[in-house]
Write an enzyme that holds these catalytic residues in place. Structure first.
Site, mmCIF file in Angstrom:
data_model
loop_
_atom_site.group_PDB
_atom_site.id
_atom_site.type_symbol
_atom_site.label_atom_id
_atom_site.label_comp_id
_atom_site.label_asym_id
_atom_site.label_seq_id
_atom_site.Cartn_x
_atom_site.Cartn_y
_atom_site.Cartn_z
ATOM 1 N N GLU A 75 32.506 37.556 40.651
ATOM 2 C CA GLU A 75 33.878 37.846 40.209
ATOM 3 C C GLU A 75 34.437 36.525 39.728
ATOM 4 O OE1 GLU A 75 37.403 37.001 40.441
ATOM 5 O OE2 GLU A 75 37.613 37.838 42.462
ATOM 6 N N CYS A 129 42.548 34.098 40.487
ATOM 7 C CA CYS A 129 41.700 34.672 39.433
ATOM 8 C C CYS A 129 42.449 35.737 38.652
ATOM 9 C CB CYS A 129 40.406 35.228 40.015
ATOM 10 S SG CYS A 129 40.671 36.351 41.389
#
Lengths: 499, 499
Positions: free
Chosen positions: B237, B274
């Site tokens: 990820e 993120c």
């Protein structure tokens, strides 16, 4: 430029197909169609798949006859394959309409968390590379295409070089049937030629790739996809060794029967099955190799291979097995003429199964290897040397055979499907089927290329946070409407519900 | 060799950790434990996760204080993170015990098909690389470790270089708690150091990798895994741009509010999320960049960055944005001292968003870009230039804003989570969550690293054909027993059932 088609029985040219130059325009049509498809309901796509199945059945005789000239697989096998293709296309439509594949999940808003609606959506336009050994069920309109259309993806399929003419006719039939059923233009396209295939995987408009075939072919496409600016998933189902274990009790009670079954399975379709059992583990002193050898002689020659290259690879495979320490214990010459190859059974000491040995790799053809194990520990160690496989089998003396559970458990750690007293060749397309396995069986061990789970490759989840119903995707908008919560299976606030 | 730990507020050394040399023995212990775990029931593992959660809560104060010395994220944030870690560990235990993740599917034998039982099994020992920006919730014991243990995998986690001391203490607490709860030795191990991390991914005993962090780091591990003899999945990820769209109606009615929210979100944790919204699409003439600039000045300096390298990357990112055609419209100097970095908002013409431009890439820090769109067509074209993102957001004037549905639909094609009138930073761990998205958001667009679906990464299906109940895996054997069919959700002959 054209791609030539041959009759494997004679090696003579039977026709040719034009290579596709305009891959980009085929992909562009597919991406336009994919946008339309993303807004269609699963039931609508089921109608298209039923129309496709009807059209395949209408042309069954013509298709099987044409495929036989290019593949030499025989009318009985090809008739059954065409019939199976129609049934499996309808099955994928049913799986889509059932709706579980959407994974609809709703979490209500709480004091600390927003409302979330999670559903899967089609990934877009996908590329499909069918197998040479199953021109219908794993071919241009096979499991990959059927499951992708069912999931709402547009498909661009690559025609297989070993049956170009069959692919050309399948493409015409599919294009006409889909258009008549109201599917958008571009929902299914075909490209022809090696260069067109690699261009297809490189196309920015392609969102995923399905492949069935050799490890060399699958790995090559996977590498190309990994070199793209936007890397995309390649779901490659590649051939493997597929071990078979004979328990001591089974060896004592039914060796001849299992040996005959083993020969029947590893020579089926001239050994051109990705699930061909290539390696038999037999108890020491059972003389299994001799029994298999006798059964092979009894069975007689296998038919010709699909292509000249495969026939040559069988010869090279046999030589490389001998170079790697195996001994030929049974040998039946091929039918001669065309793409003929010999059938053979070899034996090797179990200690020769060591990482890096050629004996651990598939030989695609009517060739199998027998090794003997002294005890359970040696068997487990031998199995542990193997690569991942699509299937692994154990033959027992019955449900209470004490040797079976440990072998099943060991195989389950290394293969995608464990069969007990069943041969691995053949995979039904049902809800519970899994056709996959750890690398190199597949490029992605979690995914199946056959059965209901095949749809999962062509969708990806999206979570919609605090999104009003009007902005949710069509189909899902209705499905998650609390006034009609039973439309498809859903998980609501953690609890699984079903219609 | 040691790895040094620094206080980001001062740049001073606060401690050091020994690099792991014996990676192979840590992996060997994990693979032994994985064999034991494959035979455990989900409810048993839920007990271990609850014990782990209890231990984290018992040491909450100590852990948050220690992490603050290494990360400078502040006690309020870190206290909340430790508390969240415990809750999410328990959540993954619940998901496992509910049993849907096993995908238990049974097809009865028919006249033409054998009995098939399909269930998922843990892949074995897995490697986890936690994030630097969330030392607890996405760290050594975070979503990857919690979901992997729940799914029945042993975990070898790599200590994060930006909070080694915290990782060391977490490892001690986890090892003690898991052992006390009866989990097998080796179920959780830790390695320290860059070389140990790459050795870990190369270890033949490792079956899958979870990673949360930068695109450079995730892609590097993915390449290493792809070069293995047995290729294994890497679930990386990675950070992304996460676009935000302001509709014309929202710009007219609530620009100042949205501008302040945007600043709050892109400077949260000094922009080290993120899911940081890095790019705002505002209607032409809305003066959104000026509104954001004003809000940024109002917000004042962001705290120091996690590492010296991140602080340097923020400076370089700002310069490269300017080189790529953006203009700084708002700028707030950092706090000074330690790993300080400036916060900034830039503006660029929407035409500068073209494939290959630096403006399309993430800048990990308190930096964001504003572009203006003339109309819906220009907005759609601009969004179409973006890479895949973890999240995309739209801010509207209300549920009937006519501009919203088309933007939601476009974003859904490019991101893993669409938020409406919510900022993307922060991801709850619920059944419906999806934390993923197309490359480069993740290395595998079908998978989620947060929420119930996070378990799916650590299991793979196996179909058992014609297999007697006694040879089915423990847990599953009982689950598919017709005498007790309600134990876990199953699909029986195509029909979904639930307890």
């Amino acid at each position: 430029m054209t791609v030539t088609s041959f009759d494997p029985r004679t090696g003579r040219v039977v026709g040719a197909a034009e290579e596709t130059v305009a891959v980009a325009s085929v992909v562009a049509a597919a991406t336009r169609a994919a946008t339309v498809l993303a807004g269609t309901a699963p039931g609508e796509r089921r109608g298209w798949l039923e129309a496709l199945a009807d059209a395949v059945e209408e042309h069954a005789d013509e298709l099987a006859a044409l495929a036989d000239t290019e593949t030499a697989l025989g009318r009985a096998r090809l008739d059954a394959e065409v019939a199976g293709l129609a049934v499996q296309l309808r099955f994928y439509g049913e799986v889509a309409a059932e709706g579980s594949y959407l994974g609809a999940t709703v979490d209500s808003a709480t004091a600390t968390a927003p409302r979330l609606v999670r559903v899967k959506r089609p990934v877009g336009a996908v590329a499909v590379f069918g197998a040479g050994n199953f021109p219908f069920r794993y071919g241009l309109l096979g499991h990959d295409t059927g499951s992708a259309l069912a999931a709402g993806c547009a498909v661009v399929a690559k025609a297989h070089p070993a049956h170009q003419l069959t692919c050309g006719r399948l493409a015409e039939i599919a294009t006409e049937a889909l258009a008549a059923a109201g599917a958008p233009a571009g929902v299914f396209g075909v490209v022809t030629g090696l260069r067109a295939g690699t261009d297809l995987v490189r196309s920015p408009g392609i969102a995923a790739v399905g492949f069935t075939g050799s490890q060399a072919g699958g790995t090559a496409l996977w590498r190309i996809a990994n070199e793209r600016e936007q890397v995309i998933p390649v779901y490659a189902e590649m051939g493997t060794v597929n071990p078979v274990v004979l328990t001591p009790a089974a060896a004592a009670s039914r060796l001849a029967e299992v040996a005959a079954g083993f020969v029947g399975s590893f020579t089926l379709g001239s050994g051109q099955f990705c699930t061909k059992p290539g390696l038999l583990f037999a108890p020491a002193g059972s003389a299994a190799a001799q029994a298999v050898s006798a059964a092979l002689r009894e069975a007689g020659p296998s038919p010709v291979m699909l292509t000249e290259a495969i026939a040559a690879n069988v010869r090279r495979g046999l030589e490389s097995f001998v170079d790697a320490g195996a001994e030929v214990v049974g040998h039946v010459p091929g039918p001669g003429g065309g793409w003929s190859a010999d059938a053979a059974v070899l034996a090797a000491p179990i200690g020769a199964l060591k990482r890096g040995s050629r004996l651990l790799e598939e030989c695609f053809g009517p060739v199998a290897l027998v090794v003997e194990y002294a005890d359970a520990a040696e068997l487990t160690a031998g199995l542990g040397e193997l690569q991942g496989s699509l299937a692994g089998s154990v033959f027992t003396a019955g449900d209470d055979d004490p040797g079976a559970p440990a072998v099943v458990a060991t195989l389950a750690g290394q293969v995608g499907r464990v069969t007990v007293n069943d041969w691995p060749t053949g995979a039904t397309w049902t809800w519970a089927q899994h056709h996959g396995g750890p690398w190199p069986a597949t490029s992605n061990p979690a995914h199946s290329s056959v059965g209901a789970a095949a749809l999962d490759r062509w969708v990806r989840p999206v979570a919609f946070q605090s999104t009003p119903a009007a902005a949710l995707p069509p189909g899902v908008r209705e499905a998650v409407d609390p006034a009609d919560p039973w439309d498809i299976p859903q998980r609501i606030d953690g609890v699984l519900t079903r219609p």
